[in-house]
Enzyme design. Structure first.
Site, PDB file in Angstrom:
ATOM      1  N   ASP A 443       3.294  -3.916   8.231  1.00 48.05           N
ATOM      2  CA  ASP A 443       3.890  -5.105   7.625  1.00 48.05           C
ATOM      3  C   ASP A 443       2.805  -5.891   6.883  1.00 48.05           C
ATOM      4  O   ASP A 443       1.601  -5.661   7.089  1.00 48.05           O
ATOM      5  CB  ASP A 443       4.510  -5.971   8.723  1.00 48.05           C
ATOM      6  CG  ASP A 443       5.526  -6.966   8.188  1.00 48.05           C
ATOM      7  OD1 ASP A 443       5.885  -6.878   7.003  1.00 48.05           O
ATOM      8  OD2 ASP A 443       5.969  -7.831   8.971  1.00 48.05           O
ATOM      9  N   GLU A 446       1.120  -5.909   1.296  1.00 47.72           N
ATOM     10  CA  GLU A 446       1.168  -5.889  -0.169  1.00 47.72           C
ATOM     11  C   GLU A 446      -0.211  -6.013  -0.829  1.00 47.72           C
ATOM     12  O   GLU A 446      -0.329  -5.494  -1.962  1.00 47.72           O
ATOM     13  CB  GLU A 446       2.113  -6.991  -0.677  1.00 47.72           C
ATOM     14  CG  GLU A 446       3.574  -6.727  -0.421  1.00 47.72           C
ATOM     15  CD  GLU A 446       3.951  -6.818   1.050  1.00 47.72           C
ATOM     16  OE1 GLU A 446       4.830  -6.062   1.468  1.00 47.72           O
ATOM     17  OE2 GLU A 446       3.341  -7.629   1.774  1.00 47.72           O
ATOM     18  N   ASP A 522      12.587  -8.320   4.186  1.00 46.25           N
ATOM     19  CA  ASP A 522      13.369  -9.472   4.650  1.00 46.25           C
ATOM     20  C   ASP A 522      14.628  -9.690   3.813  1.00 46.25           C
ATOM     21  O   ASP A 522      14.764 -10.692   3.095  1.00 46.25           O
ATOM     22  CB  ASP A 522      12.496 -10.725   4.626  1.00 46.25           C
ATOM     23  CG  ASP A 522      11.263 -10.587   5.497  1.00 46.25           C
ATOM     24  OD1 ASP A 522      11.225  -9.651   6.318  1.00 46.25           O
ATOM     25  OD2 ASP A 522      10.337 -11.394   5.333  1.00 46.25           O
TER      26      ASP A 522
END
Length: 793
Positions: A443, A446, A522
């Site tokens: 997670d 990026e 999300d």
């Protein structure tokens, strides 16, 4: 930098909390200062185009065409993929390619074209280069698939990286798909799509763009044929898509167009043409076969940000058992860490985590751990101290560690583009395995650094190894998640060589399928979020990432019982079937939505368990062929324009058509059918395609149709593998492939090929190696139990 940024800084302190808010503000200002001093400002730029042809040099698989101000290298490979690169660009180095550049096709020859240009003819495509630098991709029969106009570069007068733009033309009927995970797809409408992996900073819905995974990979489907184009460039860019307009018989069609703009890096691309199946097979051959998940990962997963203790985990698992609901994995989010620090455990709330993991595994449930890349920047933190000693973290142009702010506070970031850092990071998973975890989800990769203003990521001036070439974050950003996935996957292969790793990642790039899959991130709770979930899975599959799925129920908020159920029913037919929600969201356990929803959710879970052998087969086929589990309806007939525009249903492999309910209150729905006969798997009613059918969709189920003649491997009542055969139409035949589960290691699985046909008044099922099985007949060599359904004439 302006006064609005100062206002945002003040707001950030108030919203996030004093300590974390101040850290976020400081990090944002540090990032701004780093880029202000570390990046040279763009000044006067000179525009350049190739100019006329001056020289041609034939070579293996094609050759080099030199122009007055540039040169173009064209190469056709033995697998049928075509490469072309400008200004000396070669296929390597590349983060996308699995095993280096494939061998050139010795039969492909660069020769003069009758129009005064040059061409390379191969078995699957013809490449035509004009005298001014336009490049055409044509079918072997001469039909135009794509025309790239002469590119244009803007080079800084003082030297440095050139920006470039490449405009392409496609037929008027062409439709665009891909570009990674796009919530408004899978078909790409007219608009601009950014190529920069981005955490949207909250829940997203259709049209929010960009998201966590962007890829310069497009699949273009037209009457003339299908082709995939990949611009192998990791820099930030954007793609402008414009669909064509047909003249309704007037003969004045306006073709479609696509414009790729990049802020730097090489102008090189790969193209491959053929059927969708052949195109993705070529793509997988080029970028690597998808990782094969362990069988348990094809079951049902339950996750939540907010499982606050071992007792809570046990309560959830007991609830599944008490209600007769199959469960295969439980995921622990950042709240199981000590102070949100990666590779740690909160000993107060999870005092005996290895014991808990062992208990769960004995009951058939695995534990999966979240793994974030950011490491708390504090001496005494083990991961930080070891990383500093290994020189594993990203630094700025002055050699200082780059610091951001994430959940543990001030943090540093491993440079996953450095092979030494990847090796160091991969060994850290030994701690996770020691805690009993069987799988991992990456997670915040990026990567994310919380921001009071500006971009929520690292400074663009941050320095990266880039496999020894050196460069900055502008080039490394989009492959950061991909390289992290590689580090984790390769580390797990060394730590547990006898087991297939299970890993999925929120961010990634072309080739990420080699290391695992992904999930939606999300996605917002609501009917639009439900639609976005399907778009993401379909679009990622067409980019070569077959294993993915959404947060069932949405990440935020509290879904209505109906919305939760419809999401749950969709998830039951997607590769990654996982409920998940934020710490502030409503519950996601099926029994929290009332007895009616619980009963219907149980049916969906039981059906998923029954179809597990089919999902195992699809997983193996994805690894062997690159074909996604979830496919658009046009997969087998891309020439059907009505199917090209259908986005509310999908094929699960070749055998099943799933029509999820995506609107509130719907109890029937229209389903667009590909050619052939299709059976409702519950009622047995037959429908004929191509065309549309009105199908019942009660709250208890979503419509699922089986292709006539198909052989579907399912779990029988005794737990063994059974063949569910749907009768072919009279005078027709059918068949299917079965790849049985051989465990979660690396054993080679056998492919069983079956055919179906009518013989008199009975359906006969035959295995290609000579075994035969059938309804009411005695097989010569019984292999699998058979049940024939759909005997409707």
């Amino acid at each position: 930098m302006n006064g609005r940024d100062l206002v945002r800084s003040v707001k950030a302190v108030g919203m996030v909390g004093t300590a974390q808010g101040l850290r976020t503000v400081r990090a944002s200002w540090r990032r701004w200062r780093a880029d202000a001093t570390g990046l040279a400002p763009r000044r006067t730029e000179r525009a350049r185009v190739p100019g006329p042809v001056t020289e041609v040099e034939p070579g293996p698989g094609g050759g080099v065409v030199r122009f007055a101000r540039s040169e173009l290298r064209v190469r056709v490979t033995t697998g049928g993929a075509v490469f072309w690169g400008w200004d000396g660009a070669e296929p390597e180095p590349s983060y996308a390619l699995a095993c280096g550049s494939p061998e050139p096709d010795p039969r492909a020859v660069l020769e003069p074209d009758k129009e005064g240009g040059w061409r390379v003819v191969s078995e699957r495509a013809t490449v035509v280069v004009s005298r001014q630098g336009a490049v055409e991709l044509r079918t072997p029969g001469g039909a135009l698939l794509r025309r790239d106009l002469p590119p244009r570069w803007w080079e800084p007068a003082e030297g440095g990286t050139a920006r470039w733009v490449q405009r392409s033309q496609v037929p008027a009927d062409a439709r665009f798909f891909g570009l990674g995970g796009r919530s408004g797809g899978p078909r790409l409408r007219n608009g601009t799509y950014r190529l920069w992996n981005t955490d949207p900073g909250g829940s997203f819905g259709p049209g929010d763009d960009p998201l966590y995974i962007t890829m310069p990979v497009q699949m273009v489907v037209a009457d003339a044929g299908t082709h995939l184009v990949f611009h192998d460039n990791t820099w930030e860019g954007e793609v402008l898509v414009r669909e064509g307009e047909e003249g309704a018989g007037s003969g004045h069609d306006r073709g479609g167009s696509c414009e790729v703009r990049m802020d730097g890096g090489p102008l090189r691309c790969w193209v491959m043409a053929g059927t969708p199946a052949r195109v993705l097979h070529s793509w997988a051959s080029l970028t690597g076969p998808p990782a094969l998940p362990p069988t348990w990962a094809l079951g049902h997963h339950h996750a939540r940000w907010g499982f606050g203790s071992e007792e809570e985990v046990r309560r959830i698992v007991a609830g599944y058992q008490e209600h007769g609901l199959p469960l295969d994995a439980v995921h622990l989010d950042i709240d199981h860490y000590e102070a949100h620090q990666v590779f740690t455990v909160d000993k107060e709330r999870f005092p005996k985590l290895p014991q808990l993991a062992g208990e769960l595994r004995r009951s058939g449930v695995r534990l999966v751990s979240i793994v974030d890349p950011a490491v708390k920047a504090e001496p005494g933190v083990e991961a930080y101290d070891r990383g500093v000693a290994a020189d594993a973290f990203v630094r700025d142009a002055a050699g200082r560690l780059v610091r951001g702010v994430v959940w543990p506070g001030e943090a540093v970031y491993p440079d996953f583009t450095d092979p030494r850092a990847r090796k160091w990071w991969g060994r850290l998973y030994e701690e996770r395995l020691g805690q009993g975890f069987a799988g991992f989800w990456h997670d915040m990769n990026e990567p994310v650094s919380f921001a009071a203003f500006g971009e929520a990521t690292l400074p663009r001036s941050a320095r990266h190894c880039l496999e020894g070439r050196g460069g900055d974050h502008r080039e490394a950003h989009n492959v950061y998640g991909l390289a992290m996935a590689r580090a984790g996957y390769e580390g797990l292969r060394e730590l547990l060589p006898e087991e297939r790793p299970f890993l999925f990642s929120r961010s990634g790039w072309a080739g990420m399928q080699r290391y695992g899959g992904t999930w939606s991130g999300d996605v917002s709770t609501g009917w639009p979020g439900l639609k976005a979930s399907l778009s993401l899975v379909l679009g990622l599959g067409l980019c070569g990432v077959p294993y993915s799925g959404p947060d069932v129920g949405g990440f935020d908020g509290s879904p209505s019982p109906e919305l939760y159920l419809r999401w749950f029913q969709l998830g039951a037919y997607l590769p990654l079937f996982r409920t998940h929600a934020a710490i502030t969201a409503g519950r996601r356990e099926p029994w929290e939505f009332g007895e009616e929803v619980l009963g219907h959710a149980r049916v969906a879970l039981v059906e998923r368990r029954r179809l597990l052998p089919y999902f195992v087969t699809l997983a193996h086929l994805a690894r062997l062929t690159g074909a996604p589990y979830v496919r658009p309806l046009w997969w087998g007939c891309p020439e059907d324009r009505a199917l090209r525009d259908c986005e509310d249903a999908f094929l699960l492999g070749d055998s099943l058509l799933v029509a999820p309910v995506l609107e509130s209150g719907a109890r029937v729905r229209t389903v667009r059918l590909p050619q052939g006969r299709w059976y409702d798997t519950v009622t047995g009613k037959a429908y004929e395609g191509p065309g549309q059918a009105l199908v019942d969709a009660p709250l208890s189920r979503v419509p699922v149709l089986a292709r006539a003649g198909t052989v579907l491997p399912v779990r029988g009542r005794d737990g063994g593998l059974e063949l569910e055969v749907w009768a072919p139409a009279k005078g027709r035949t059918g068949g299917g492939l079965v790849i049985a589960d051989v465990g979660d290691g690396w054993q080679r699985a056998e492919i069983e090929r079956y055919t179906t046909r009518w013989s008199g008044r009975r359906v006969v099922v035959e295995r290609e190696d000579g075994g035969g099985e059938g309804e009411g007949g005695v097989p010569e060599r019984p292999v699998r139990p058979v049940r024939v359904r759909g005997l409707v004439e």
